[in-house]
Design an enzyme around this catalytic site. Structure first.
Site, PDB file in Angstrom:
ATOM      1  N   PRO A 168       0.869  -0.900  -0.086  1.00  0.00           N
ATOM      2  CA  PRO A 168      -0.321  -0.335  -0.061  1.00  0.00           C
ATOM      3  C   PRO A 168       0.848   1.030   0.452  1.00  0.00           C
ATOM      4  O   PRO A 168       1.760   1.404   0.813  1.00  0.00           O
ATOM      5  CB  PRO A 168      -0.323   0.028   1.054  1.00  0.00           C
ATOM      6  CG  PRO A 168      -0.812  -1.541   1.663  1.00  0.00           C
ATOM      7  CD  PRO A 168       0.812  -1.899   1.159  1.00  0.00           C
ATOM      8  N   ASP A 169       0.460   2.077  -0.870  1.00  0.00           N
ATOM      9  CA  ASP A 169       0.916   3.989  -0.486  1.00  0.00           C
ATOM     10  C   ASP A 169       0.463   4.086   0.628  1.00  0.00           C
ATOM     11  O   ASP A 169      -0.034   3.875   1.392  1.00  0.00           O
ATOM     12  CB  ASP A 169       0.470   4.567  -1.923  1.00  0.00           C
ATOM     13  CG  ASP A 169       0.959   5.664  -1.499  1.00  0.00           C
ATOM     14  OD1 ASP A 169       0.465   7.064  -0.915  1.00  0.00           O
ATOM     15  OD2 ASP A 169       2.095   5.716  -2.402  1.00  0.00           O
ATOM     16  N   PHE A 170       1.678   5.078   1.362  1.00  0.00           N
ATOM     17  CA  PHE A 170       1.858   5.989   2.356  1.00  0.00           C
ATOM     18  C   PHE A 170       0.589   6.991   2.626  1.00  0.00           C
ATOM     19  O   PHE A 170       0.046   6.928   3.892  1.00  0.00           O
ATOM     20  CB  PHE A 170       2.530   6.518   2.801  1.00  0.00           C
ATOM     21  CG  PHE A 170       2.899   6.892   4.153  1.00  0.00           C
ATOM     22  CD1 PHE A 170       2.595   8.494   4.644  1.00  0.00           C
ATOM     23  CD2 PHE A 170       2.940   6.391   5.436  1.00  0.00           C
ATOM     24  CE1 PHE A 170       2.915   8.754   5.448  1.00  0.00           C
ATOM     25  CE2 PHE A 170       2.944   6.702   6.917  1.00  0.00           C
ATOM     26  CZ  PHE A 170       2.745   8.111   6.762  1.00  0.00           C
ATOM     27  N   ARG A 171       0.173   7.834   1.664  1.00  0.00           N
ATOM     28  CA  ARG A 171      -0.078   9.090   1.752  1.00  0.00           C
ATOM     29  C   ARG A 171      -1.280   8.730   1.141  1.00  0.00           C
ATOM     30  O   ARG A 171      -2.368   9.398   1.226  1.00  0.00           O
ATOM     31  CB  ARG A 171       0.179  10.061   0.719  1.00  0.00           C
ATOM     32  CG  ARG A 171       1.629  11.152   1.905  1.00  0.00           C
ATOM     33  CD  ARG A 171       2.075  11.720   0.554  1.00  0.00           C
ATOM     34  NE  ARG A 171       2.761  12.567   1.244  1.00  0.00           N
ATOM     35  CZ  ARG A 171       2.848  13.308   2.261  1.00  0.00           C
ATOM     36  NH1 ARG A 171       2.021  13.666   2.882  1.00  0.00           N
ATOM     37  NH2 ARG A 171       3.349  14.174   3.005  1.00  0.00           N
ATOM     38  N   ASN A 224      14.094  -1.633   0.178  1.00  0.00           N
ATOM     39  CA  ASN A 224      12.825  -1.476   0.600  1.00  0.00           C
ATOM     40  C   ASN A 224      13.285  -2.369   2.074  1.00  0.00           C
ATOM     41  O   ASN A 224      14.154  -3.188   2.390  1.00  0.00           O
ATOM     42  CB  ASN A 224      12.194  -2.939  -0.191  1.00  0.00           C
ATOM     43  CG  ASN A 224      12.464  -1.988  -1.530  1.00  0.00           C
ATOM     44  OD1 ASN A 224      11.991  -1.061  -1.859  1.00  0.00           O
ATOM     45  ND2 ASN A 224      11.907  -2.764  -2.517  1.00  0.00           N
ATOM     46  N   ILE A 225      11.787  -2.405   3.190  1.00  0.00           N
ATOM     47  CA  ILE A 225      12.287  -3.340   3.922  1.00  0.00           C
ATOM     48  C   ILE A 225      11.066  -4.149   4.254  1.00  0.00           C
ATOM     49  O   ILE A 225      10.601  -4.627   5.198  1.00  0.00           O
ATOM     50  CB  ILE A 225      11.517  -1.935   5.383  1.00  0.00           C
ATOM     51  CG1 ILE A 225      10.377  -1.383   4.918  1.00  0.00           C
ATOM     52  CG2 ILE A 225      12.751  -1.372   5.646  1.00  0.00           C
ATOM     53  CD1 ILE A 225      10.019  -0.432   6.527  1.00  0.00           C
ATOM     54  N   ASP A 226      10.306  -4.795   3.295  1.00  0.00           N
ATOM     55  CA  ASP A 226       8.852  -6.077   3.127  1.00  0.00           C
ATOM     56  C   ASP A 226       9.759  -7.153   3.310  1.00  0.00           C
ATOM     57  O   ASP A 226       9.129  -7.628   3.296  1.00  0.00           O
ATOM     58  CB  ASP A 226       8.591  -5.517   2.141  1.00  0.00           C
ATOM     59  CG  ASP A 226       9.202  -5.411   0.268  1.00  0.00           C
ATOM     60  OD1 ASP A 226      10.462  -6.103   0.722  1.00  0.00           O
ATOM     61  OD2 ASP A 226       8.789  -4.345  -1.035  1.00  0.00           O
ATOM     62  N   HIS A 277      17.796   0.175   4.399  1.00  0.00           N
ATOM     63  CA  HIS A 277      16.804   0.795   5.950  1.00  0.00           C
ATOM     64  C   HIS A 277      16.399   0.062   6.002  1.00  0.00           C
ATOM     65  O   HIS A 277      15.307   0.314   7.173  1.00  0.00           O
ATOM     66  CB  HIS A 277      16.212   1.949   4.788  1.00  0.00           C
ATOM     67  CG  HIS A 277      16.404   2.886   3.926  1.00  0.00           C
ATOM     68  ND1 HIS A 277      15.559   3.553   2.904  1.00  0.00           N
ATOM     69  CD2 HIS A 277      17.609   3.211   4.389  1.00  0.00           C
ATOM     70  CE1 HIS A 277      16.276   4.287   2.176  1.00  0.00           C
ATOM     71  NE2 HIS A 277      17.661   4.210   2.786  1.00  0.00           N
ATOM     72  N   CYS A 281      17.409  -1.191  26.050  1.00  0.00           N
ATOM     73  CA  CYS A 281      18.754  -2.029  26.121  1.00  0.00           C
ATOM     74  C   CYS A 281      19.129  -3.118  25.002  1.00  0.00           C
ATOM     75  O   CYS A 281      20.404  -3.991  24.909  1.00  0.00           O
ATOM     76  CB  CYS A 281      18.214  -3.025  27.602  1.00  0.00           C
ATOM     77  SG  CYS A 281      17.363  -4.655  26.844  1.00  0.00           S
ATOM     78  N   GLY A 303      13.515   0.146 -10.436  1.00  0.00           N
ATOM     79  CA  GLY A 303      12.404   1.129  -9.265  1.00  0.00           C
ATOM     80  C   GLY A 303      12.757   2.049  -7.754  1.00  0.00           C
ATOM     81  O   GLY A 303      12.221   2.410  -6.378  1.00  0.00           O
ATOM     82  N   THR A 304      13.338   2.754  -8.726  1.00  0.00           N
ATOM     83  CA  THR A 304      13.682   3.574  -6.469  1.00  0.00           C
ATOM     84  C   THR A 304      14.168   5.091  -7.535  1.00  0.00           C
ATOM     85  O   THR A 304      14.427   5.189  -8.863  1.00  0.00           O
ATOM     86  CB  THR A 304      15.778   3.243  -6.547  1.00  0.00           C
ATOM     87  OG1 THR A 304      15.136   4.168  -5.541  1.00  0.00           O
ATOM     88  CG2 THR A 304      16.149   3.291  -7.660  1.00  0.00           C
ATOM     89  N   ASN A 343      12.868   1.635 -13.921  1.00  0.00           N
ATOM     90  CA  ASN A 343      11.832   2.835 -13.703  1.00  0.00           C
ATOM     91  C   ASN A 343      11.121   3.521 -14.260  1.00  0.00           C
ATOM     92  O   ASN A 343      11.092   3.562 -15.988  1.00  0.00           O
ATOM     93  CB  ASN A 343      12.897   3.620 -12.915  1.00  0.00           C
ATOM     94  CG  ASN A 343      12.726   4.299 -11.633  1.00  0.00           C
ATOM     95  OD1 ASN A 343      12.293   3.458 -10.748  1.00  0.00           O
ATOM     96  ND2 ASN A 343      12.081   5.481 -11.299  1.00  0.00           N
ATOM     97  N   GLU A 360      10.463   6.795 -14.494  1.00  0.00           N
ATOM     98  CA  GLU A 360      11.358   7.693 -15.267  1.00  0.00           C
ATOM     99  C   GLU A 360      12.673   7.994 -14.698  1.00  0.00           C
ATOM    100  O   GLU A 360      13.008   6.987 -14.434  1.00  0.00           O
ATOM    101  CB  GLU A 360      10.458   9.058 -14.245  1.00  0.00           C
ATOM    102  CG  GLU A 360      10.910   9.516 -13.128  1.00  0.00           C
ATOM    103  CD  GLU A 360      10.074   9.836 -12.038  1.00  0.00           C
ATOM    104  OE1 GLU A 360      10.073  10.965 -13.225  1.00  0.00           O
ATOM    105  OE2 GLU A 360      10.218  10.143 -10.822  1.00  0.00           O
ATOM    106  N   CYS A 366       8.311  -1.668 -14.031  1.00  0.00           N
ATOM    107  CA  CYS A 366       9.973  -2.893 -13.291  1.00  0.00           C
ATOM    108  C   CYS A 366       9.088  -4.312 -13.428  1.00  0.00           C
ATOM    109  O   CYS A 366      10.470  -4.859 -14.849  1.00  0.00           O
ATOM    110  CB  CYS A 366       9.994  -2.801 -12.140  1.00  0.00           C
ATOM    111  SG  CYS A 366      10.902  -1.301 -11.248  1.00  0.00           S
TER     112      CYS A 366
END
Length: 436
Positions: free
Chosen positions: A53-56, A127-129, A146, A157, A221-222, A246, A248, A266
């Site tokens: 999903p998109d964040f915004r 990506n963190i997925d 990331h 701790c 894709g970045t 990509n 663009e 992609c």
């Protein structure tokens, strides 16, 4: 760096390594054995087809859910000081984004094939997925710049937290606390995702020099907006081909003699390269075996829908071009109207003196010819864009048993634009579950 473009290389500039700037030439480079150390860099676009999903976008529900929690700003969900005081919003988000909810795309599986064939030197991902891991790419070949959801620990701790307990808490959108218990440490637990005010993993800095050893670089894709990740393509040695998949052009890609730009989603671009390599059947079979037919069809049908939206946009653009040129026609007519009126008698007189040979009705004036040419060029440009979209959909569909296309690669960042493009020296900015 980032979105600051260098001038694109001229068509007249000869290549140094490739036969030509094309995917066919890239495939030849790989098949010749000259590309044995391929470095791949990925962002959110590689995970778009997975349905991350998109964040915004309010349509995804994520933004709406976060809005109900009265965040000071959307990016606060990835802000470490805010997390220390209120970790709940992050876990509301994490419930929808946790690994296991999504499946790898064709692009992920292609990178896995590179690894199986002994060609993947290193994968750097924003990506963190964890979809790279799910695709079977060996963890020792992955640098998650990331961080990721793969591991987690107490923020106070640093004690690691068990995976099974983490999954239970995330499934209920509950905030886990340190496993050591309230008498020893009652800190909040956070996945090892790089938040604001945190440094990137040391592994990123330890291995970024591997880019300098590559004999081929693939960038997928970045947006190349988040630093220091955005600087990785600049480490590629001179004469080493860089290929961008990509929507663009980004960064300096396209400015060097052996840069190849494959602009579009992609998965579509990767399928083209696989076809040139003769890997299409293997790639498709591996992907379908991994994700299953139902998920394969979902991803393919999703792309078809996005292609329809794209074609609608192309048609709209063509209409706007026609309307704009029509208005220009009228403007030219208005500007020349008074001159025409004052010279009309003289023109008729001239025509008469020439034996009554007036301009035939089907002969355009220079101004009309110019405008008609501009119209035609606008139509041709719109048609070329539409045809590219159609060709991509058709070529991909021919290779897929369903005859459909995969999802388009529109950047589907999970992070807000306010923090996706910047990072200060204090730490990394999370651009998204998809990265990018």
């Amino acid at each position: 760096m980032g979105q600051e473009h260098s001038a694109i290389v001229s068509d007249d500039t000869p290549t140094e390594t490739l036969r030509e700037r094309s995917l066919a030439a890239v495939a030849e480079h790989i098949k010749s054995g000259k590309a044995r150390r391929i470095v791949v860099m990925t962002g959110a676009g590689i995970s778009t087809a997975a349905g991350i999903p998109d964040f915004r976008s309010p349509e995804t529900g994520l933004y709406a859910n976060l809005a109900k929690l009265n965040l000071p700003r959307p990016e606060a969900v990835f802000d470490l000081p805010f997390f220390r005081t209120n970790p709940k919003p992050f876990y509301v988000l994490a419930k929808d984004l946790y690994p296991g909810n999504f499946h790898p795309t064709v692009s992920h599986v292609f990178i896995s094939l590179l690894a199986k064939k002994g060609l993947l030197h290193q994968l750097f991902t924003q990506n963190i997925d964890c979809l790279e891991r799910a695709a079977g790419i060996p963890s020792e070949l992955i640098v998650e710049a990331h961080g990721s959801f793969a591991t987690q620990r107490c923020i106070e701790c640093r004690t690691p937290y068990p995976d099974d307990l983490m999954r239970e808490h995330v499934s209920r959108a509950q905030v886990p606390r340190c496993i050591r218990g309230p008498t020893e440490c009652d800190g909040f637990v956070k996945p090892d995702i790089v938040f604001f005010h945190e440094a990137l993993p040391t592994l990123f800095y330890d291995r970024k020099d591997l880019v300098d050893h590559a004999d081929l670089a693939l960038v997928l894709g970045t947006s190349l907006q988040v630093h220091p990740f955005a600087g990785l393509p600049e480490y590629v040695r001179e004469g080493v081909p860089r290929v961008l998949f990509n929507m663009e052009r980004v960064g300096s890609l396209g400015s060097l003699a052996d840069d190849v730009l494959e602009l579009g989603d992609c998965d579509g671009g990767i399928r083209k390269l696989a076809d040139e390599l003769g890997w299409s059947d293997e790639l498709e079979a591996e992907w379908r075996k991994l994700v299953g037919e139902e998920e394969a069809q979902r991803q393919l049908s999703g792309r078809r829908k996005r292609q329809e939206v794209l074609q609608d946009e192309v048609s709209r653009l063509a209409d706007e071009v026609d309307k704009s040129l029509t208005l220009t026609d009228r403007g030219v007519a208005n500007e020349t109207g008074s001159t025409t009126e004052t010279t009309g008698v003289a023109r008729r007189s001239s025509d008469a003196s020439a034996g009554g040979r007036s301009r035939p009705n089907n002969t355009a004036t220079p101004a009309e010819a110019h405008q008609e040419k501009a119209k035609e060029e606008g139509r041709e440009e719109a048609e070329e864009t539409r045809q590219e979209s159609t060709d991509l959909d058709t070529s991909d569909g021919a290779r897929a048993s369903a005859g459909a296309g995969s999802e388009s690669g529109q950047r589907n960042d999970i992070a807000a634009d306010g923090f996706s493009g910047k990072q200060d020296t204090a730490g990394a900015a999370i651009e998204g579950v998809g990265g990018a």
